[in-house]
Design a protein around this motif. Structure first.
Motif, PDB file in Angstrom:
ATOM      1  N   ARG A 209      49.810  18.352 -15.637  1.00  0.00           N
ATOM      2  CA  ARG A 209      50.925  17.711 -14.919  1.00  0.00           C
ATOM      3  C   ARG A 209      50.436  16.922 -13.703  1.00  0.00           C
ATOM      4  NH1 ARG A 209      55.846  18.178 -16.633  1.00  0.00           N
ATOM      5  NH2 ARG A 209      56.487  19.963 -17.925  1.00  0.00           N
ATOM      6  N   ASP A 237      57.382  13.401 -20.919  1.00  0.00           N
ATOM      7  CA  ASP A 237      57.202  14.484 -21.892  1.00  0.00           C
ATOM      8  C   ASP A 237      58.214  14.350 -23.043  1.00  0.00           C
ATOM      9  OD1 ASP A 237      56.041  16.672 -23.045  1.00  0.00           O
ATOM     10  OD2 ASP A 237      57.004  18.158 -21.743  1.00  0.00           O
ATOM     11  N   GLY A 240      58.230  16.459 -26.563  1.00  0.00           N
ATOM     12  CA  GLY A 240      58.369  17.905 -26.371  1.00  0.00           C
ATOM     13  C   GLY A 240      58.413  18.706 -27.657  1.00  0.00           C
ATOM     14  N   SER A 448      51.352  14.993 -23.372  1.00  0.00           N
ATOM     15  CA  SER A 448      52.333  15.939 -23.929  1.00  0.00           C
ATOM     16  C   SER A 448      51.641  17.019 -24.744  1.00  0.00           C
ATOM     17  CB  SER A 448      53.349  15.196 -24.803  1.00  0.00           C
ATOM     18  OG  SER A 448      54.169  14.368 -24.024  1.00  0.00           O
TER      19      SER A 448
END
Length: 461
Positions: A209, A237, A240, A448
């Motif tokens: 992150r 993201d 997901g 991701s």
């Protein structure tokens, strides 16, 4: 290791000035040799500004380390070389401008292989960088200082540059996350060049992150870099729940220690429900040799400017221009830089250009075609980042052996694609990195997937 979230939590309880002071105390006690120049006075001043509410932005109050080949106005920028030992740039690189706009606190300029030429940060004029997990071992290179300062809790975020693996190698060796972005996503304005067509500035941090946050800051349009793609980046993201199809590159591997851990990680990825297959990249057989011809050729041209007259290292007596020029470069450059200049000059010389350089450019085209074919079948590709664990300091005495350590990373630069090194565990107490490669401008996919894998590994350890 420190994350942005942890640092921000501490800022709610403590003053930024005290935290930055504590950070400098840690750096000054350290044996890692991660920094060449510290910006203590300016950093503490910006910390005071943050405490007064004057510093705003996405990374306001966050300590950031900057590799010493990235120009910083008024702050010494040496490229790890005697040639630029006392060079103070009159301007900021684009990425440094962006850091300041977003409220970052630059704590110092990190140690590196001289002119970014190396895999171990042993070629630095300012001494070798030590690995935070074992100080008898190297931190990787050429952005060794940026990797070590993160692994040693001496910064929260860091910038590196990657010409053939120089972000991903130290990220792997120091157990941190490092991303080499797509060529052109981040402006190279203010990056002192080694090989223009291959190198890219990129983010390094202790978690995925934080790498995404730093990439959001430094990516963007800049008319001063003619190779800039004019694209910004925002990590959402949005993959997901995406079922990634992962390709294992058969031509990329490592020694027994690395391969064993890599195979364990592949099984983890399968257990997460992702589809995994193998892909062959025939051109990779020639990629390493072609890379060193292209890179040294461009280095030979770029480093011709260091003549001891315009700027950089100089001598007092000028008896003959030819002797002066030769002596300045002999004394100002280290052995590895001189070796690469000679290799590049030879490859570009009359009678050999077609035999070596032109042939290397054709190999680069083949590498790009192999990537295009692979990404038509797979979403992402994976391999070990480095083929071996961190080496002992002084272990790689032979230059050719050192060059071979880049075998898994240089194809990425040849193809201009993005790739990330993610720490995936330890072997005998030393970190191992997984290289995750994506198609052009698909950093979102890489981040991701890396975030999912990072969380899964954290939960299973």
């Amino acid at each position: 290791m420190l994350t942005v979230e942890e640092w921000k939590n501490r800022l709610e309880c403590e003053s930024c000035y005290d935290l930055i002071s504590e950070l400098f105390e840690r750096i000054e006690r350290s044996n890692l040799n991660a920094y060449i120049t510290l910006c203590k006075e300016e950093a503490l001043k910006r910390a005071e500004d943050y405490d007064r509410g004057k510093l705003k932005g996405k990374i306001a109050g966050i300590p950031v380390a900057v590799k010493d080949c990235i120009s910083t106005k008024g702050i010494r920028t040496t490229c790890g070389s005697r040639m630029l030992e006392n060079y103070i740039p009159p301007f900021d690189a684009y990425v440094v401008e962006k850091l300041k706009q977003e409220g970052a606190i630059i704590v110092g300029k990190t140690n590196m292989d001289e002119f970014a030429m190396g895999t171990t940060t042993e070629t630095s004029y300012f001494g070798v960088v030590k690995n935070p997990y074992d100080e008898s071992r190297v931190a990787g290179g050429s952005s060794g200082g940026s990797g070590a300062c993160l692994g040693g809790n001496e910064a929260v975020l860091a910038l590196g540059s990657d010409t053939g693996g120089s972000i991903r190698c130290p990220a792997s060796f120091c157990g941190v996350v490092g991303l080499k972005p797509t060529y052109g996503l981040v402006s190279r304005y203010g990056l002192i060049p080694y090989a223009n067509s291959l190198e890219q500035i990129g983010p390094m941090a202790c978690c995925v992150r934080d790498v995404a946050i730093l990439l959001e800051v430094i990516a963007g349009k800049d008319s001063r870099d003619s190779t800039n793609a004019g694209k910004s980046f925002k990590f959402e993201d949005k993959y997901g729940d995406y079922n990634f199809k992962i390709g294992i590159v058969e031509e990329m591997g490592g020694n027994e220690d690395v391969n064993c851990r890599f195979e364990e990680v592949v099984e983890l990825i399968k257990s997460m429900g992702f589809r995994v297959g193998k892909v062959s990249m025939p051109s990779f057989k020639y990629a390493l040799a072609a890379y060193y011809i292209i890179a040294t050729g461009e280095a030979s041209s770029n480093l011709a400017r260091y003549d001891g007259v315009r700027y950089g290292f100089a001598l007092d007596n000028l008896d003959s221009w030819t002797r002066y020029f030769s002596k300045v470069r002999s004394l100002g450059f280290g052995e590895e830089v001189k070796r690469r200049i000679m290799l590049g000059t030879y490859a570009l010389s009359a009678g050999y250009y077609g035999k070596y350089y032109l042939k290397a450019l054709k190999v680069r085209t083949l590498v790009r075609r192999d990537f295009e074919r692979a990404f038509s079948e797979f979403d992402l590709l994976i391999s070990p980042t480095m083929p071996a664990l961190p080496f002992k300091i002084g272990e790689l005495a032979d230059p050719l052996t050192m060059y071979k350590m880049d075998v898994n990373t240089v194809p990425v630069n040849m193809g201009g694609i993005p790739a990330l090194s993610l720490p995936v565990g330890f072997v005998r107490g030393l970190p191992v990195g997984l290289q995750i490669m994506g198609n052009h401008f698909e950093e979102e996919k890489i981040l991701s997937f890396a975030l999912k894998l990072e969380n899964y590994i954290t939960e299973t350890i």
